[in-house]
Write an enzyme that holds these catalytic residues in place. Structure first.
Site, PDB file in Angstrom:
ATOM      1  N   ASP A  49       0.810  -1.225   0.000  1.00 37.14           N
ATOM      2  CA  ASP A  49       0.000   0.000   0.000  1.00 37.14           C
ATOM      3  C   ASP A  49       0.841   1.271   0.000  1.00 37.14           C
ATOM      4  O   ASP A  49       0.437   2.289   0.551  1.00 37.14           O
ATOM      5  CB  ASP A  49      -0.979   0.022   1.195  1.00 37.14           C
ATOM      6  CG  ASP A  49      -1.781  -1.248   1.279  1.00 37.14           C
ATOM      7  OD1 ASP A  49      -2.271  -1.686   0.229  1.00 37.14           O
ATOM      8  OD2 ASP A  49      -1.907  -1.811   2.384  1.00 37.14           O
ATOM      9  N   LYS A 106       2.136   2.063  -5.205  1.00 37.52           N
ATOM     10  CA  LYS A 106       2.882   1.583  -6.378  1.00 37.52           C
ATOM     11  C   LYS A 106       2.114   1.858  -7.680  1.00 37.52           C
ATOM     12  O   LYS A 106       2.709   2.254  -8.675  1.00 37.52           O
ATOM     13  CB  LYS A 106       3.157   0.078  -6.263  1.00 37.52           C
ATOM     14  CG  LYS A 106       4.095  -0.268  -5.126  1.00 37.52           C
ATOM     15  CD  LYS A 106       4.304  -1.750  -4.994  1.00 37.52           C
ATOM     16  CE  LYS A 106       3.095  -2.494  -4.469  1.00 37.52           C
ATOM     17  NZ  LYS A 106       2.724  -2.229  -3.065  1.00 37.52           N
ATOM     18  N   GLY A 151      -4.266  -4.618  -4.448  1.00 37.53           N
ATOM     19  CA  GLY A 151      -5.234  -3.628  -4.899  1.00 37.53           C
ATOM     20  C   GLY A 151      -4.491  -2.408  -5.397  1.00 37.53           C
ATOM     21  O   GLY A 151      -3.913  -1.678  -4.608  1.00 37.53           O
ATOM     22  N   HIS A 152      -4.421  -2.244  -6.720  1.00 37.58           N
ATOM     23  CA  HIS A 152      -3.746  -1.068  -7.278  1.00 37.58           C
ATOM     24  C   HIS A 152      -4.794  -0.037  -7.641  1.00 37.58           C
ATOM     25  O   HIS A 152      -5.709  -0.336  -8.410  1.00 37.58           O
ATOM     26  CB  HIS A 152      -3.005  -1.422  -8.572  1.00 37.58           C
ATOM     27  CG  HIS A 152      -1.896  -2.398  -8.380  1.00 37.58           C
ATOM     28  ND1 HIS A 152      -0.759  -2.089  -7.676  1.00 37.58           N
ATOM     29  CD2 HIS A 152      -1.740  -3.665  -8.786  1.00 37.58           C
ATOM     30  CE1 HIS A 152       0.044  -3.134  -7.667  1.00 37.58           C
ATOM     31  NE2 HIS A 152      -0.535  -4.115  -8.334  1.00 37.58           N
ATOM     32  N   GLN A 190       2.051  -6.102  -3.022  1.00 36.67           N
ATOM     33  CA  GLN A 190       2.392  -6.130  -1.596  1.00 36.67           C
ATOM     34  C   GLN A 190       3.733  -5.411  -1.348  1.00 36.67           C
ATOM     35  O   GLN A 190       4.049  -4.502  -2.088  1.00 36.67           O
ATOM     36  CB  GLN A 190       2.416  -7.566  -1.043  1.00 36.67           C
ATOM     37  CG  GLN A 190       1.045  -8.208  -0.962  1.00 36.67           C
ATOM     38  CD  GLN A 190       0.613  -8.889  -2.255  1.00 36.67           C
ATOM     39  OE1 GLN A 190       1.392  -9.549  -2.896  1.00 36.67           O
ATOM     40  NE2 GLN A 190      -0.633  -8.740  -2.624  1.00 36.67           N
TER      41      GLN A 190
HETATM   42  P1  IMP Z   1      -2.761 -12.833   2.099  1.00 36.15           P
HETATM   43  O1  IMP Z   1      -1.804 -12.285   1.093  1.00 36.15           O
HETATM   44  O2  IMP Z   1      -4.200 -12.581   1.756  1.00 36.15           O
HETATM   45  O3  IMP Z   1      -2.485 -14.250   2.450  1.00 36.15           O
HETATM   46  O4  IMP Z   1      -2.531 -12.010   3.472  1.00 36.15           O
HETATM   47  C1  IMP Z   1      -1.309 -12.101   4.199  1.00 36.15           C
HETATM   48  C2  IMP Z   1      -0.932 -10.746   4.783  1.00 36.15           C
HETATM   49  O5  IMP Z   1      -0.556  -9.860   3.730  1.00 36.15           O
HETATM   50  C3  IMP Z   1      -2.060 -10.037   5.547  1.00 36.15           C
HETATM   51  O6  IMP Z   1      -1.489  -9.315   6.610  1.00 36.15           O
HETATM   52  C4  IMP Z   1      -2.624  -9.087   4.518  1.00 36.15           C
HETATM   53  O7  IMP Z   1      -3.268  -7.988   5.124  1.00 36.15           O
HETATM   54  C5  IMP Z   1      -1.354  -8.675   3.802  1.00 36.15           C
HETATM   55  N1  IMP Z   1      -1.585  -8.229   2.425  1.00 36.15           N
HETATM   56  C6  IMP Z   1      -1.879  -9.002   1.360  1.00 36.15           C
HETATM   57  N2  IMP Z   1      -2.001  -8.242   0.260  1.00 36.15           N
HETATM   58  C7  IMP Z   1      -1.770  -6.986   0.623  1.00 36.15           C
HETATM   59  C8  IMP Z   1      -1.720  -5.740  -0.084  1.00 36.15           C
HETATM   60  O8  IMP Z   1      -1.894  -5.659  -1.306  1.00 36.15           O
HETATM   61  N3  IMP Z   1      -1.433  -4.653   0.671  1.00 36.15           N
HETATM   62  C9  IMP Z   1      -1.172  -4.715   1.995  1.00 36.15           C
HETATM   63  N4  IMP Z   1      -1.208  -5.842   2.688  1.00 36.15           N
HETATM   64  C10 IMP Z   1      -1.504  -6.963   2.012  1.00 36.15           C
END
Ligand code: IMP
Length: 428
Positions: free
Chosen positions: A15, A18, A42-43, A226
């Site tokens: 977040d 990017k 989420g972009h 991420q």
């Molecule tokens: P998962 O990727 O859904 O398995 O989540 C694992 C961890 O990564 C959690 O803490 C999510 O909140 C975090 N996470 C996954 N995708 C994002 C993102 O795009 N932005 C911020 N945190 C993320």
């Protein structure tokens, strides 16, 4: 090779903005390539005043004539991908060509159910706080070598065989471990076959397409999702995602060698945020945290969850410089800090009576580490209209110079507001 590869990665916990930095670079990029993660990302991209949020599509989809690819390292939820494609088509905005790697793995319905069931089972103290998009379970299947790949959706016999095996296994898990209903084979098989029919037009050999694009002098952007501190190997394990957001993940997730990469751009938010569980040494649960959240609009693009907020962590940032081989910094949301009397940066941690100068992915250590802050003068003026570095108030310039001095990496882009043009470009 005649072309160029630039990698964009998140330097914190995701977040960082990017999508917006990709958007600023868009005009000089020919190919946009996603290399890891899935619809957990989420972009947000704002074009002509309209906001677009992509979870799976590369940000370049809004540019006419560009090529966008989804690499083998991504886990693809076809339902989500097809919905994003159709949404763009209905708005007349599907301006780029899309190729999806045949060897990317498919997020199946049971992955999402297992993701949520596991989180519920973990309970309060042990939850990861996942997005519930089935990411972890899909990568588990990939690495345990039973996953279904995009190319399998085009071969009914292969698909049937793999799905039968998987459903038998997953239904055992669902019913015996989690007390849930078993999933019906026929329904999922038909759904997967339909996905195959719709996705066939997009499938291709991403590694070869990128190689040929580079041979013909094109510029390719590896688009990380991420962030570094959520990396499966280098992040705050187990509070991480299940892929490799670091720059090296781009080579694995797209099928190119490391010598293809020319530049690594780390996107750094001027403060820190984290969504989901896990240690966050500079988190502020009081007034400052609320202020950053509200002013910065810090709510998850995928889940809508409020993000945890706090000061910039220089210890984590120096680590991100190291593990990514960062060559440029894009500093986002500097305007969110405007109006504060004082700004703090974490320069080390206090841990068990000693001082830690280096970041550690050890979540147990980080959870007990308290930040050592250095304080900087704030600035009152609104900076949204600044377009040159010299237009910034001197305290804001000092903050940027401090980041450059500590990291040894030039800050080549500064975000001063949410709009597409609210950017100071210094060589990026
Ligand atoms: P998962 O990727 O859904 O398995 O989540 C694992 C961890 O990564 C959690 O803490 C999510 O909140 C975090 N996470 C996954 N995708 C994002 C993102 O795009 N932005 C911020 N945190 C993320």
């Amino acid at each position: 090779m005649k072309g160029r590869v630039e990698v964009i990665i998140g330097a914190q916990w995701g977040d960082e903005g990017k999508g917006r930095v990709v958007d600023s670079l868009g005009s000089r990029v020919d190919v946009f390539a996603r290399y890891q993660g899935g619809s957990n990302a989420g972009h947000t991209v704002i074009v002509d005043g309209k906001k677009y949020v992509f979870h799976l599509l590369p940000s370049g989809m809004l540019y006419p004539g560009k090529l966008c690819v989804i690499g083998n390292g991504v886990v693809v939820d076809p339902e989500q991908l097809l919905a994003e494609i159709k949404d763009l088509q209905s708005k007349g905005m599907d301006r780029a060509r899309l190729i999806v790697s045949g060897s990317a793995h498919v997020v199946m319905p049971y992955h999402k159910i297992i993701d949520k069931a596991q989180e519920a089972f973990r309970g309060k103290g042990k939850k990861i706080g996942t997005t519930g998009r089935g990411i972890g379970p899909a990568y588990v299947d990939k690495f345990s070598r039973c996953g279904i790949r995009i190319e399998d959706l085009f071969h009914p016999d292969v698909l049937r065989d793999k799905l039968e095996f998987n459903l038998e296994d997953k239904n055992r898990i669902l019913t015996r471990l989690y007390n849930l209903e078993p999933l019906p084979f026929d329904e999922i098989h038909t759904q997967a076959m339909n996905w195959g029919k719709e996705l066939a037009a997009y499938a291709g050999d991403v590694s070869r397409i990128l190689y040929e694009a580079l041979e013909s002098g094109k510029t390719v952007l590896f688009e990380g999702a991420q962030g570094t501190l959520l990396d499966i190997d280098h992040g705050t394990y187990p509070y991480v995602t299940s892929s490799s957001p670091v720059a090296a993940g781009g080579c694995v997730g797209l099928g190119l060698g490391p010598n293809a990469v020319d530049r690594v751009i780390g996107v750094v938010k001027a403060y820190s945020t984290r969504v989901g569980e896990g240690p966050f040494p500079t988190e502020d649960s009081g007034e400052l945290g609320n202020r950053l959240r509200e002013k910065g609009g810090e709510y998850g693009a995928t889940t809508g969850r409020p993000r945890r907020c706090g000061w910039l962590d220089m210890v984590g940032l120096k680590y991100a410089v190291r593990v990514n081989g960062m060559t440029s910094i894009a500093l986002t949301k500097l305007d969110v800090l405007s109006g504060l009397d004082e700004i703090s940066v974490c320069v080390a941690y206090d841990f068990e009576g000693g001082r830690l100068d280096h970041f550690t992915g050890n979540a147990g250590v980080l959870a007990c580490a308290t930040p050592v802050f250095e304080r900087f003068e704030g600035w009152k003026d609104d900076i949204a209209a600044c377009r040159n570095f010299d237009d910034l108030p001197s305290a804001a310039k000092d903050y940027v110079r401090y980041i450059e001095k500590e990291t040894g990496v030039p800050v080549q882009l500064i975000g001063v507001g949410p709009g597409r043009d609210e950017t100071i470009v210094r060589g990026l």
